[in-house]
Enzyme design. Structure first.
Site, PDB file in Angstrom:
ATOM      1  N   ARG A 141      14.593  -1.404  -7.664  1.00  0.00           N
ATOM      2  CA  ARG A 141      13.157  -1.300  -7.946  1.00  0.00           C
ATOM      3  C   ARG A 141      12.947  -1.105  -9.445  1.00  0.00           C
ATOM      4  NH1 ARG A 141      10.640   0.649  -3.290  1.00  0.00           N
ATOM      5  NH2 ARG A 141       8.763  -0.176  -4.262  1.00  0.00           N
ATOM      6  N   LYS A 195       3.095   6.621   5.368  1.00  0.00           N
ATOM      7  CA  LYS A 195       2.348   5.393   5.133  1.00  0.00           C
ATOM      8  C   LYS A 195       1.941   4.740   6.459  1.00  0.00           C
ATOM      9  CE  LYS A 195       5.312   4.142   1.634  1.00  0.00           C
ATOM     10  NZ  LYS A 195       5.859   3.267   0.575  1.00  0.00           N
ATOM     11  N   PRO A 234       0.827  -1.219   0.000  1.00  0.00           N
ATOM     12  CA  PRO A 234       0.000   0.000   0.000  1.00  0.00           C
ATOM     13  C   PRO A 234       0.858   1.264   0.000  1.00  0.00           C
ATOM     14  CG  PRO A 234      -0.239  -1.210   2.063  1.00  0.00           C
ATOM     15  CD  PRO A 234       0.615  -2.036   1.182  1.00  0.00           C
ATOM     16  N   GLU A 235       0.503   2.199  -0.837  1.00  0.00           N
ATOM     17  CA  GLU A 235       1.195   3.484  -0.863  1.00  0.00           C
ATOM     18  C   GLU A 235       0.311   4.537  -0.197  1.00  0.00           C
ATOM     19  OE1 GLU A 235       3.210   4.772  -4.297  1.00  0.00           O
ATOM     20  OE2 GLU A 235       3.780   2.778  -4.950  1.00  0.00           O
TER      21      GLU A 235
END
Ligand SMILES: [Zn+2]
Length: 291
Positions: free
Chosen positions: A281, A59, A2-3
């Site tokens: 990434r 977050k 989740p961002e």
């Protein structure tokens, strides 16, 4: 994972359902991995507290707790004495419960009879009868309690000024994408939204921050905020398997213009979307639209 927009959606969902409710008891599982504060301390901090508000910090999900005068509490002799001394100023003693969902964490509001999912690490029973449950198969999530105001570091992208943003990034030798992901600078921007923001700003992920003009940084500032706001409006986009605060699966998905579209056509110029790996990434971009 989740961002920021997903966490914001979860926070709003939770707030609708549990703000004003009181945590009457807490069960904590035996796995130590998610516990960033000792289990005893978490239980002691949560039990008998009223959930005053819930907000997002980067977050992290932050529950602001206040002492509920009507709640029954089990106190030791020492605590009773302290409590008596404090009665004159029996104003809310505040504390915070901080939840980070990590990769696979979920926090759900359940009916008490609901089946307990595998990998449930914490159950907080509420005065209303509902339960707040933290479930996390991979255990990268984190649970902690704090006496003072929790500060994860970095600046909230939606609260910062253009000037602040430019100051943070100007002159950095690192690729702009790495700088965007650095939570000590801006909190809450993850891989997906970094790629999408860079596409909208027309900047390649590998560009060194120090080579960007003031105007480009200003454009990036606008893009980051635009992308996050759109995703929040859509209820957060979901990639991996997690559910919102109602325990229901699914968020609307922001249409990704580059993220996860390697080899597909750029929606602006028709050229191929490329993928490179930057600090471990995946980064997606269009070589024609982004310089
Ligand atoms: Zn393009």
């Amino acid at each position: 994972m989740p961002e920021l927009p997903e966490v914001e959606t979860i926070v709003r969902g939770l707030a609708r359902r549990v703000v004003g409710d009181t945590i009457t008891s807490v069960w904590i599982g035996s796995r130590p991995q998610p516990l960033k504060s000792p289990a005893m301390e978490i239980a002691k901090t949560l039990e008998g507290k009223r959930i005053a508000t819930i907000h997002r910090a980067g977050k992290h999900i932050v529950f602001d707790l206040e002492r509920d005068p009507s709640a029954r509490e089990h106190k030791t002799k020492g605590e009773k004495a302290t409590a008596r001394k404090k009665t004159a100023s029996a104003v809310a003693t505040t504390a915070q419960w901080v939840v980070h969902l990590g990769m696979t964490g979920r926090i759900v509001v359940c009916e008490p009879g609901a089946e307990i999912a595998k990998h449930t690490h914490l159950i907080a029973t509420l005065a209303s009868g509902c339960e707040l449950r933290f479930i996390d198969p991979r255990m990268f999530g984190k649970l902690s309690v704090h006496a003072a105001t929790f500060d994860p570091g970095g600046v909230e992208p939606l609260d910062m000024s253009e000037e602040q943003f430019v100051t943070l990034f100007r002159g950095r030798k690192t690729p702009i994408k790495s700088a965007l992901l650095n939570q000590k600078l801006v909190r809450g921007v993850g891989n997906i939204y970094a790629d999408e923001s860079l596409f909208r700003a027309g900047i390649r992920p590998r560009r060194r921050a120090s080579t960007l003009t003031r105007q480009q940084l200003a454009k990036l500032y606008e893009s980051v905020r635009e992308v996050l706001r759109e995703a929040i409006a859509l209820g957060g986009s979901s990639i991996s398997d997690y559910v919102d605060a109602d325990g229901e699966e699914g968020f609307f998905q922001l249409q990704h213009r580059v993220y996860g579209r390697e080899g597909e056509k750029c929606l602006t110029c028709g050229g191929p979307i490329r993928r490179i790996v930057l600090v471990g990434r995946s980064s997606h971009y269009c070589a024609k639209c982004q310089k």
